[in-house]
Write a protein that holds these residues in place. Structure first.
Motif, PDB file in Angstrom:
ATOM      1  N   LEU A  70       0.835  -1.195   0.000  1.00 56.02           N
ATOM      2  CA  LEU A  70       0.000   0.000   0.000  1.00 56.02           C
ATOM      3  C   LEU A  70       0.875   1.253   0.000  1.00 56.02           C
ATOM      4  O   LEU A  70       0.573   2.237  -0.697  1.00 56.02           O
ATOM      5  CB  LEU A  70      -0.930   0.007   1.213  1.00 56.02           C
ATOM      6  N   ALA A  71       1.966   1.232   0.764  1.00 60.00           N
ATOM      7  CA  ALA A  71       2.894   2.369   0.773  1.00 60.00           C
ATOM      8  C   ALA A  71       3.478   2.600  -0.616  1.00 60.00           C
ATOM      9  O   ALA A  71       3.627   3.746  -1.060  1.00 60.00           O
ATOM     10  CB  ALA A  71       4.007   2.127   1.789  1.00 60.00           C
ATOM     11  N   ILE A  72       3.792   1.524  -1.318  1.00 61.53           N
ATOM     12  CA  ILE A  72       4.326   1.641  -2.684  1.00 61.53           C
ATOM     13  C   ILE A  72       3.286   2.265  -3.603  1.00 61.53           C
ATOM     14  O   ILE A  72       3.610   3.139  -4.422  1.00 61.53           O
ATOM     15  CB  ILE A  72       4.774   0.258  -3.195  1.00 61.53           C
ATOM     16  N   GLN A  73       2.025   1.858  -3.470  1.00 60.17           N
ATOM     17  CA  GLN A  73       0.969   2.446  -4.299  1.00 60.17           C
ATOM     18  C   GLN A  73       0.830   3.944  -4.029  1.00 60.17           C
ATOM     19  O   GLN A  73       0.669   4.744  -4.961  1.00 60.17           O
ATOM     20  CB  GLN A  73      -0.354   1.742  -4.003  1.00 60.17           C
ATOM     21  N   ILE A  74       0.901   4.317  -2.759  1.00 57.83           N
ATOM     22  CA  ILE A  74       0.761   5.725  -2.389  1.00 57.83           C
ATOM     23  C   ILE A  74       1.912   6.545  -2.954  1.00 57.83           C
ATOM     24  O   ILE A  74       1.716   7.625  -3.540  1.00 57.83           O
ATOM     25  CB  ILE A  74       0.687   5.857  -0.853  1.00 57.83           C
TER      26      ILE A  74
END
Length: 269
Positions: A70-74
């Motif tokens: 999720l951090a990578i997507q953000i």
């Protein structure tokens, strides 16, 4: 335990710079309820203001340990909004490096390749000062990815024309360690020993003075029976790593007794 106020900060002031610091990280391992509340708060802010770069930065920082995808997507979304800013690629590189750490202490070369690609993008987007600060990440991720040619080039760049700034000690340390590990891979033990000692001759840095030196090459040389060079290295490290004097003394004693220490968190790459 974190102060209760810190759990409220994402709900009350999601854009404040304090939220970028380690003081507000809540790890799921230590506080599942606190982490769940924090994640819910960030999810709400992202839904309400999905293109706010500060919120994207702080949310990714909160999630990077326990929800990396999720951090990578953000961060990828933030990079699409701010394509000239190098920080998003730098942060993505660090997360991919975290993903590359395997349970047995080895590295996943595919994750390292992803990290290297992001660090190289950040390097292209950075000014001269920013590029100098990225060289450690570039060199170590290239080595972890098995790209010896690029690891050598970045390590040599660390050591050439080394400017007098706060990062100089890091460049001396890691530039020599990378070249030493490459030398050992190529069977040149004498060069590896020389590089280990040169790495220990760093004047130190804020990071090295606090968290200590990297012991990976020292461990590898111990496996080759090269105790004298490792003992010299540990002695040199004691000149700048005063906070680790107890660890260094214990490791020196263990080596003299014929055992290889558990260097733990100081096996950094």
């Amino acid at each position: 335990m974190r102060h209760p106020l810190r759990f409220c900060l994402p709900s009350n002031a999601p854009e404040v710079n304090l939220l970028a610091g380690p003081e507000v990280l809540v790890l799921e391992t230590f506080s599942a309820d606190g982490y769940a509340k924090g994640k819910d708060a960030w999810s709400s802010h992202l839904e309400n203001d999905p293109d706010n770069l500060r919120i994207l930065k702080h949310a990714a920082n909160f999630l990077r340990q326990d929800d990396r995808q999720l951090a990578i997507q953000i961060l990828s979304h933030a990079r699409s909004l701010d394509q000239e800013g190098p920080d998003w690629a730098t942060q993505l590189g660090h997360i991919h490096q975290l993903d590359g750490i395997l349970r047995d202490g080895a590295w996943d070369p595919e994750a390292a390749k992803r990290a290297l690609a992001q660090f190289e993008l950040a390097y292209e987007l950075s000014d001269e000062l920013g590029r100098g600060h990225l060289l450690r990440e570039l060199g170590t991720s290239a080595f972890q990815a098995g790209n010896i040619e690029r690891a050598t080039a970045y390590a040599e760049e660390m050591l050439e024309g080394n400017a007098e700034d706060w990062n100089r000690g890091n460049r001396i340390h890691y530039g020599n360690l990378i070249l030493g590990r490459i030398a050992l891979l190529e069977g040149n033990t004498e060069e590896a020993k020389s590089r280990l000692v040169a790495a220990g001759e760093t004047p130190g840095s804020p990071q090295l003075d606090s968290f200590g030196s990297d012991m990976t090459l020292a461990r590898d040389l111990l496996e080759h029976g090269e105790t004298d060079a490792v003992l010299e290295y540990l002695s040199l490290c004691s000149k700048f790593w005063e906070l680790g004097r107890g660890d260094l003394d214990r490791w020196i004693a263990q080596i003299k007794d014929g055992t290889t220490p558990d260097f733990g968190r100081n096996l950094m790459f």
